[in-house]
Motif scaffolding. Sequence first.
Motif, mmCIF file in Angstrom:
data_model
loop_
_atom_site.group_PDB
_atom_site.id
_atom_site.type_symbol
_atom_site.label_atom_id
_atom_site.label_comp_id
_atom_site.label_asym_id
_atom_site.label_seq_id
_atom_site.Cartn_x
_atom_site.Cartn_y
_atom_site.Cartn_z
ATOM 1 N N GLU A 75 0.891 -1.216 -0.113
ATOM 2 C CA GLU A 75 0.012 0.019 0.074
ATOM 3 C C GLU A 75 0.822 1.270 0.183
ATOM 4 N N PHE A 115 -5.383 10.363 -2.072
ATOM 5 C CA PHE A 115 -5.642 8.891 -1.514
ATOM 6 C C PHE A 115 -6.589 9.089 -0.340
ATOM 7 N N ARG A 118 -10.009 9.297 -1.709
ATOM 8 C CA ARG A 118 -10.719 8.149 -2.391
ATOM 9 C C ARG A 118 -10.813 6.944 -1.473
ATOM 10 N N PHE A 119 -9.808 6.795 -0.525
ATOM 11 C CA PHE A 119 -9.737 5.761 0.141
ATOM 12 C C PHE A 119 -9.741 6.144 1.810
ATOM 13 N N LYS A 122 -8.713 3.360 4.110
ATOM 14 C CA LYS A 122 -7.667 2.549 4.174
ATOM 15 C C LYS A 122 -6.143 3.490 4.431
ATOM 16 N N LYS A 124 -2.633 4.488 3.033
ATOM 17 C CA LYS A 124 -1.877 4.211 2.087
ATOM 18 C C LYS A 124 -0.769 5.066 2.266
ATOM 19 N N ALA B 94 -3.560 9.217 -8.305
ATOM 20 C CA ALA B 94 -4.351 8.533 -7.314
ATOM 21 C C ALA B 94 -5.652 8.093 -8.161
ATOM 22 N N VAL B 96 -8.042 10.686 -9.326
ATOM 23 C CA VAL B 96 -9.072 11.731 -9.134
ATOM 24 C C VAL B 96 -9.326 12.793 -10.038
ATOM 25 N N ASN B 225 -2.209 1.252 -5.753
ATOM 26 C CA ASN B 225 -2.176 -0.014 -5.224
ATOM 27 C C ASN B 225 -3.457 -0.651 -5.392
#
Lengths: 303, 394, 237, 236
Positions: A75, A115, A118-119, A122, A124, B94, B96, B225
């Motif tokens: 990750e 990141f 979007r996550f 998570k 990262k 990433a 977006v 990832n």
Amino acid sequence: MSLAYITPSERFKKYLPKDYVELIDFGPFGKTQEEAGPGNMGQFKELMEEHPMCSGCWMAYYIRLIFASLPCPEETVTIGTAGCGRLAISQAAVPFIYGNYGDQNAMASGLTRAFRLRFPDKTKDVITIAGDGGTMDIGFSMTMHSWIRGERFTTIMLDNEVYGNTGGQSSGMSPKGAVLKMAPMGKDFEKMPATDLAKAAGCVYIVRMSPTNIKAAAKVIRRAIFVAREVGPTFIHAYTSCNIEYSIPTEDVFADAIELGKGRFKFDEYMTDEAKIVIERVEGEEKAARKARKAAKVAEAVN
Amino acid sequence: MSAVQRPVLNKKQVEMNYLLHEAPREKHFITGAQAMSEAVKRANVDMAIAYPITPQSEVMHLVGDVFAQGHIKEYYRAEEELGTMSAIAGASRAGVRLFTATSGPGLIRGLEAIASWPGHRVPAVLGILTRVINAPLSIQPDNLEMAYMLYSGAVMLHAENQQDTFDFTLAAFAIAEKVDVYIPVAVATEGFFVTHAKGYVDMMSEDLVYKEFDPVASPVPAMDNETPPARIQRDAPVQKSNFMSYLIHSVWQQEIWDSNSRAMKYIYEYLGGPVEVLNPGSDIMLLASGCAAAQAREAHRYAQEEGLSVGLVKVKAIRPFPRTEIREALAAAKTVIVPEHNIVGWLCTEVKAAIPNGGIVHEGPRVFGGMTLPVELIMFEIYEALGIEHTIKL
Amino acid sequence: MTKIVEVGPAGYMPTSAPAMGVELAPEGSALLYGNTVTPEEAMRDAAIALLTRKNPTIFPGPQVLWDWKEDVAEKSAAILELASEIPNCKIIPMPDYRPKYPKIDVKAEINPNHPNLTILDNRIEACIFVGVHCHYANLTLRMVRAGTNCYTVALCAYMGHEEAMASIRDLHASDIAKFKEIVIEERNKLGIKWETTLPPENPSLPKEDNSTLSPADYGEYRSLIMTKKGEHITDSE
Amino acid sequence: MAENKKRERYNIRISGLGGQGVVTTAHILGATMDNAGKYASLVPFFGSEKRMAPVEAYVRASSDPIYEVGEVVYPDIILIYHSQVVTHGKSYTMPFYTGLKPNSLIIINTDFDVLTEDDMKVLNDLNATVVQFDATKLAKKIAGTELATNMAMMGMLLGLTKLVTTAHIEAAVRERFLGNSFVASGGTASLDSAIEKKFKKKEQLLTANMDVINQTFEMANSVDISGSELIVRFDV
């Protein structure tokens, strides 16, 4: 933790080159530090493969160490810039973004935030790995402002005190008096106080070191990443000599690194109280997990 | 983390064609800066990053308000333009949807990164609110900076007025993100003349947004990832070795310009084509883009009222350059007048090269350094070209 | 049919197919030598090439090699079924896109930065690219057309590729199955005898044997680089 | 251009000094035309809008759509907000009537005759009409603040041209002071809050502004400027 994107599709497994299949079976992905840490870095092709750097390059060694120390390589994204370092970084199985000159910390700012949006659930990890020129000269404003903004990623400066890739020019991090290209009379100003600047700019975990002790170096890399996840910007200023431009015989590279580790790269670790809490918690958890695994192993052996 | 909670908005996600062509619209009297930020609001942008520079600052502070209102997910003021454009490139990896804007010297400062966006396959939208770039310093509109963008590989649209600014900006996101395009789209318009001036803009409801960005539908893997391959340096530095030639870099460049040309079909789909032609076949054709097209349109109207054989070609897309369309539109022309807001006449140069009889292209009229391009200046050229007596004193 | 895009080698620095005026086929159509045709027409020509040219090879890309998405299992199965109907077909994967330093194993893989090494070394004259991201597929296809005499087929989940001799767009597993049927039909027409056989496994080079290396090979910092499992590293200072 | 087309469209240049509400006038004029179902386009001058520094704004008003943008280089109407624009040359356009088209209108805020012999000769040749009155005094007298000077100037302009009704203006002024769709520099916003404090309530501010406008409409109605002398003077 998602390993799907590095798991071969069942039907094609036997059609893949062996080293790709081994990425998951024997690579550092989804493993603990005991299984895949720097102590075992010799067994992974990804970290073993021939590097394109000069013979005896200390930077290549440290970059391998970075990859072996990653808490979660599956990750992690690394970002670099022009310079020797990226040649070795791009050999690893961890995604690597090569941007424009010195813009790694600006890129990382965008990437880290993207990141997170979007996550949100998570973790990262984003790490910038660049030389002294990329970090402190051409990329200076972008480095400083990413810290001032409190961007949550790790900055690693590979300081060889010279522009090695372009043929040995003086950099802001070269020591005063060093006779290098573009400083033919000797550099006439001091080495930039990188860690002081980092502290003033708001880095919450800062280490200056000459990474000669493998365990200590790995610990620092992991601490920097754990703290960046939760608290704020972290910075590692590591000595990675240029044996070519400073004419260090290959067999003396290690001794030189030890020598500088006593001098201007004397180990110095700074952390804020907030960072300290995170480090103590994570390392406590890791220790407990190690103990539990050991106990389970013993129990298994008994049975 | 901000102490202020941004509202969570529930909007209806729709296709770009519905948004642009079918959704009911209402007329508003707003500035060009507002028009651009209203487009960003409806484009479902994930992230906007910018560094302030006049006259762009008006746009990006409004985009900041739009962020605070919950229309976009992330926003920050970067350290300077190179930092901004690099951060856009980083965020883009990433997966977006991204927007930024700049002006004149800011564009030049960020150009190192911007010129690398197409090769990095960054499908971001870049607003260019034109401004003088050369010394001495000035904040006034002059679109010379667009000349520096012509060879970057990006798709370039040039908006005539506030309505264009709104429509082009919105369409830009859909064009940029097509799998066969996937390069940045720059939407340029003149600073102040459009950004700070009000005009009528027909806009659809802000409850409608363009469907979410899909990072999987991409010609390159997002570096998140989540998408294979694992061993990815998306933009490997190319170094010649026994096993590798520079051919990879050259076909890569071809691919960028091919992607640029593939954008043309979407310019037809969303914007009705790269040019607008009025009175084709006239003796005199006015050919212009951006605000110069607005001035030319006014001159065209006066010429029609006076019964003169004058037509207009408005060039909406600068890249891909509508060579075929321009050739067709100018096929019967005896004289082509190209009014421009810059001293070098980059549009004039391109038009001359695009047609077989470049000699019919008249140099100018051009204004620069922030000067207005009065309609009288164009009328003067029309009268002179037609040999008509007139009373215009300039 | 005028062949706009032809089997190479096209030369040192070929004009790109889009620059020669080739446009991507609209939905429901395919490209054959740069012309818009029905998918069946393109598949039929591609099938004949794969059946009659030397060393037909399928190059699966990351999107079908890795188990990251729902449809991978179905697609990879369909690709292998197709491969097993093409006589003596090989599978050489393109597992990732970074250039291979210091040297690629040309029998084991293909790479978009230097695809011709694999194609020329294996004397491949007909191939299929499938599951390669469009950007890298376009680069690869153009280099292959520039420097080799390989007939290229692109099976694309999106809009297809101008540079391929035959390009199928919006690819689903069912399209691969249909292609397989066409291959069988054409094979029978050509009177080629073949029993359904899966291609051979990857012939990667044997793993390097590091056990013969001695720490002395690694100089002063040998212990840092060559730690063996079970070997304990004490502080080196 | 055909002469007969000119009167369907007004190209207006406004010259004044920083702090007099020149840019605000342009925006309100634009909104007023919009309210009347007509068309306007405006270009505020941007740069150094400091207090007492020259400021220019431009408005095009028409019953037809307007394409043209940019500064009005060849105006039909010129508004002069301060006598120093003429007497001290505090203007970006020198002399103040540069580019003026024939048969045009100039409105000047002044408490004395500002035109020189030479000016008058040029303007006479152009068949211009100059309307001269002390808008600042009127603003102070009716609204109690010189900040309403721009209302007086705008009222006079619209009263003379009869492009719109006072209802259209009121809606625009209301939008300007009560709405939030306005874009201007930070300085203008802080000026607003200064006015607000003075008047306590926005409504009061609105009423005072409208009183000034109504008064100038009446004044404008009382004269016919067509075929008049070069200078028309109003006593305040």
